[in-house]
Scaffold this motif. Structure first.
Motif, short mmCIF file in Angstrom:
data_model
loop_
_atom_site.label_atom_id
_atom_site.label_comp_id
_atom_site.label_asym_id
_atom_site.label_seq_id
_atom_site.Cartn_x
_atom_site.Cartn_y
_atom_site.Cartn_z
N GLY A 123 76.88 64.95 -40.36
CA GLY A 123 77.99 64.43 -39.58
C GLY A 123 79.15 65.43 -39.51
N ILE A 124 79.43 66.07 -40.64
CA ILE A 124 80.51 67.06 -40.67
C ILE A 124 80.15 68.27 -39.83
CG2 ILE A 124 81.71 68.71 -42.18
CD1 ILE A 124 81.63 66.54 -44.35
N MET A 125 78.92 68.73 -39.94
CA MET A 125 78.48 69.88 -39.15
C MET A 125 78.55 69.58 -37.66
SD MET A 125 75.25 71.06 -41.52
CE MET A 125 74.78 72.53 -40.60
N ALA A 126 78.16 68.36 -37.29
CA ALA A 126 78.20 67.97 -35.88
C ALA A 126 79.64 67.96 -35.36
CB ALA A 126 77.55 66.60 -35.69
N ALA A 127 80.57 67.45 -36.18
CA ALA A 127 81.97 67.39 -35.77
C ALA A 127 82.57 68.79 -35.63
CB ALA A 127 82.78 66.57 -36.78
N LEU A 128 82.30 69.65 -36.60
CA LEU A 128 82.82 71.02 -36.53
C LEU A 128 82.19 71.79 -35.39
CD1 LEU A 128 82.94 71.89 -40.35
CD2 LEU A 128 84.86 71.32 -38.86
N GLN A 138 88.53 82.49 -44.95
CA GLN A 138 87.57 81.51 -44.46
C GLN A 138 88.00 80.09 -44.84
OE1 GLN A 138 83.27 82.92 -44.67
NE2 GLN A 138 84.25 84.33 -46.11
N TYR A 139 88.58 79.92 -46.01
CA TYR A 139 89.00 78.58 -46.41
C TYR A 139 90.25 78.13 -45.64
CZ TYR A 139 85.50 77.98 -50.00
OH TYR A 139 84.29 77.80 -50.65
N GLU A 140 91.11 79.06 -45.26
CA GLU A 140 92.24 78.70 -44.40
C GLU A 140 91.73 78.23 -43.04
OE1 GLU A 140 95.65 81.80 -46.11
OE2 GLU A 140 94.46 82.32 -44.34
N LEU A 141 90.76 78.95 -42.51
CA LEU A 141 90.18 78.57 -41.22
C LEU A 141 89.45 77.24 -41.34
CD1 LEU A 141 88.78 82.02 -40.02
CD2 LEU A 141 90.90 80.90 -39.31
N LEU A 142 88.78 77.02 -42.46
CA LEU A 142 88.05 75.77 -42.66
C LEU A 142 89.02 74.59 -42.72
CD1 LEU A 142 85.31 74.42 -43.14
CD2 LEU A 142 85.66 74.75 -45.59
N ALA A 143 90.14 74.77 -43.42
CA ALA A 143 91.14 73.69 -43.50
C ALA A 143 91.66 73.33 -42.12
CB ALA A 143 92.28 74.11 -44.41
N LEU A 144 91.90 74.34 -41.28
CA LEU A 144 92.37 74.08 -39.92
C LEU A 144 91.28 73.39 -39.10
CD1 LEU A 144 94.46 74.34 -37.71
CD2 LEU A 144 93.62 76.66 -37.26
N ALA A 145 90.03 73.84 -39.27
CA ALA A 145 88.93 73.22 -38.53
C ALA A 145 88.77 71.76 -38.93
CB ALA A 145 87.63 73.99 -38.79
N TYR A 146 88.87 71.45 -40.22
CA TYR A 146 88.80 70.06 -40.68
C TYR A 146 89.91 69.23 -40.03
CZ TYR A 146 85.23 69.99 -44.37
OH TYR A 146 84.05 69.98 -45.05
N GLN A 147 91.10 69.81 -39.96
CA GLN A 147 92.22 69.09 -39.38
C GLN A 147 91.97 68.82 -37.89
OE1 GLN A 147 95.93 71.19 -39.63
NE2 GLN A 147 97.16 69.45 -38.98
N VAL A 205 95.57 71.43 -32.81
CA VAL A 205 94.96 70.16 -33.22
C VAL A 205 94.98 69.17 -32.07
CG1 VAL A 205 95.17 68.19 -34.77
CG2 VAL A 205 95.51 70.50 -35.65
N GLU A 206 96.12 69.06 -31.39
CA GLU A 206 96.23 68.11 -30.27
C GLU A 206 95.26 68.46 -29.15
OE1 GLU A 206 100.29 68.16 -29.10
OE2 GLU A 206 101.02 67.19 -30.93
N LYS A 207 95.12 69.75 -28.84
CA LYS A 207 94.21 70.16 -27.78
C LYS A 207 92.77 69.84 -28.15
CE LYS A 207 97.01 73.88 -25.80
NZ LYS A 207 97.11 75.35 -25.56
N ARG A 260 89.42 66.21 -37.37
CA ARG A 260 89.84 64.94 -37.99
C ARG A 260 88.86 64.52 -39.08
NH1 ARG A 260 91.99 61.11 -33.14
NH2 ARG A 260 93.29 60.31 -34.82
N ILE A 261 88.49 65.48 -39.90
CA ILE A 261 87.63 65.21 -41.06
C ILE A 261 88.53 65.04 -42.27
CG2 ILE A 261 85.80 66.11 -42.53
CD1 ILE A 261 84.87 67.78 -40.13
N ASP A 262 88.58 63.84 -42.78
CA ASP A 262 89.53 63.52 -43.84
C ASP A 262 88.82 63.38 -45.19
OD1 ASP A 262 91.84 62.90 -45.15
OD2 ASP A 262 91.88 60.80 -44.53
N ILE A 263 88.31 64.52 -45.66
CA ILE A 263 87.73 64.56 -47.01
C ILE A 263 88.24 65.82 -47.68
CG2 ILE A 263 85.64 63.32 -46.32
CD1 ILE A 263 84.16 65.99 -46.42
N PRO A 264 88.36 65.83 -49.01
CA PRO A 264 88.87 67.03 -49.69
C PRO A 264 87.86 68.17 -49.59
CG PRO A 264 88.10 65.43 -51.27
CD PRO A 264 88.08 64.73 -49.94
N LEU A 265 88.36 69.40 -49.43
CA LEU A 265 87.51 70.58 -49.43
C LEU A 265 87.02 70.84 -50.84
CD1 LEU A 265 89.52 72.96 -47.09
CD2 LEU A 265 87.42 71.74 -46.57
N ILE A 266 85.77 71.25 -50.95
CA ILE A 266 85.20 71.52 -52.28
C ILE A 266 85.65 72.88 -52.75
CG2 ILE A 266 83.04 71.85 -53.54
CD1 ILE A 266 81.74 69.94 -51.57
#
Length: 215
Positions: A112-117, A197-206, A72-74, A209-215
């Motif tokens: 916006g989320i797609m651009a960040a990821l 995939q959802y574990e990877l998605l949670a890490l990608a959101y972190q 995350v820091e990197k 720095r996307i702070d919204i709940p996963l659907i």
């Protein structure tokens, strides 16, 4: 003095020839060993065992909260660096794109989320300590449902849709596409080797720095 010099040159020539003969004997010995089926089998088993140990070590590392925090820091430092660069430098990396059928158009929030990821490296490669910068976006749950464009993973081509060459997969058994390419990969194999995939998605959101709940 010339005679002494002549002897010196002759001695050097003998030493050089001796070295060449030793090297030739070593090459012949190695070729003989490599021609032995038992030797080749032993080397293959050794390589496989080494790869398995490395994979187990990497899996243990992936479970470490400290390792995930470092990722995350990197990622955050890289994004901050990209923001501070001149526009020309920031354009050296091609933007991530979504492959396949478009489905419905993304909303502004989804874009916006797609651009960040899309600024992240391959999230699956990162689980094995490797950074692959060029990615495309993989949709986890189609492209039509509400919020579907929020559920995307940045993946390299070999983790997304293409099968890596066999010689590459021999070195990196986890490098398989989530969309099966013939008999290679598929969702079940991908998740067994790289995490769900959802574990990877949670890490990608972190990391993004996307702070919204996963659907």
């Amino acid at each position: 003095m010339p005679a002494i010099n002549g002897l010196t040159e002759e001695k050097k020539a003998r030493q050089l020839q001796k070295q060449r003969d030793a090297q030739q004997r070593q090459r012949e010995k190695q070729r003989t060993r490599q021609a032995d089926p038992a030797y080749r089998q032993a080397m293959q088993e050794k390589a496989l065992a080494s790869g398995k140990r490395q994979q187990e070590k990497q899996r243990a590392r992936q479970q470490s909260p400290e390792y995930r925090a470092q990722l995350v820091e990197k990622a955050q430092a890289k994004r901050q660096q990209a923001v501070s660069k001149p526009p020309a430098a920031a354009r050296t990396r091609k933007p991530a794109r979504s492959l396949g059928t478009k489905g419905r158009s993304p909303t502004s929030e989804e874009r916006g989320i797609m651009a960040a990821l899309g600024t992240l490296p391959c999230i699956a490669c990162l689980q094995h300590g490797i950074r692959t910068e060029q990615v495309s976006l993989h949709h986890i749950d189609g492209r039509v449902k509400p919020g579907a464009h929020k559920l995307v993973l940045p993946l390299c081509e070999w983790h997304h849709q293409l099968a890596a060459p066999a010689r590459v997969r021999d070195c990196y058994p986890w490098l398989v596409p989530v969309h099966a390419a013939g008999t290679v990969g598929g969702k079940r194999t991908f998740e067994a080797l790289n995490g769900t995939q959802y574990e990877l998605l949670a890490l990608a959101y972190q990391m993004a720095r996307i702070d919204i709940p996963l659907i």
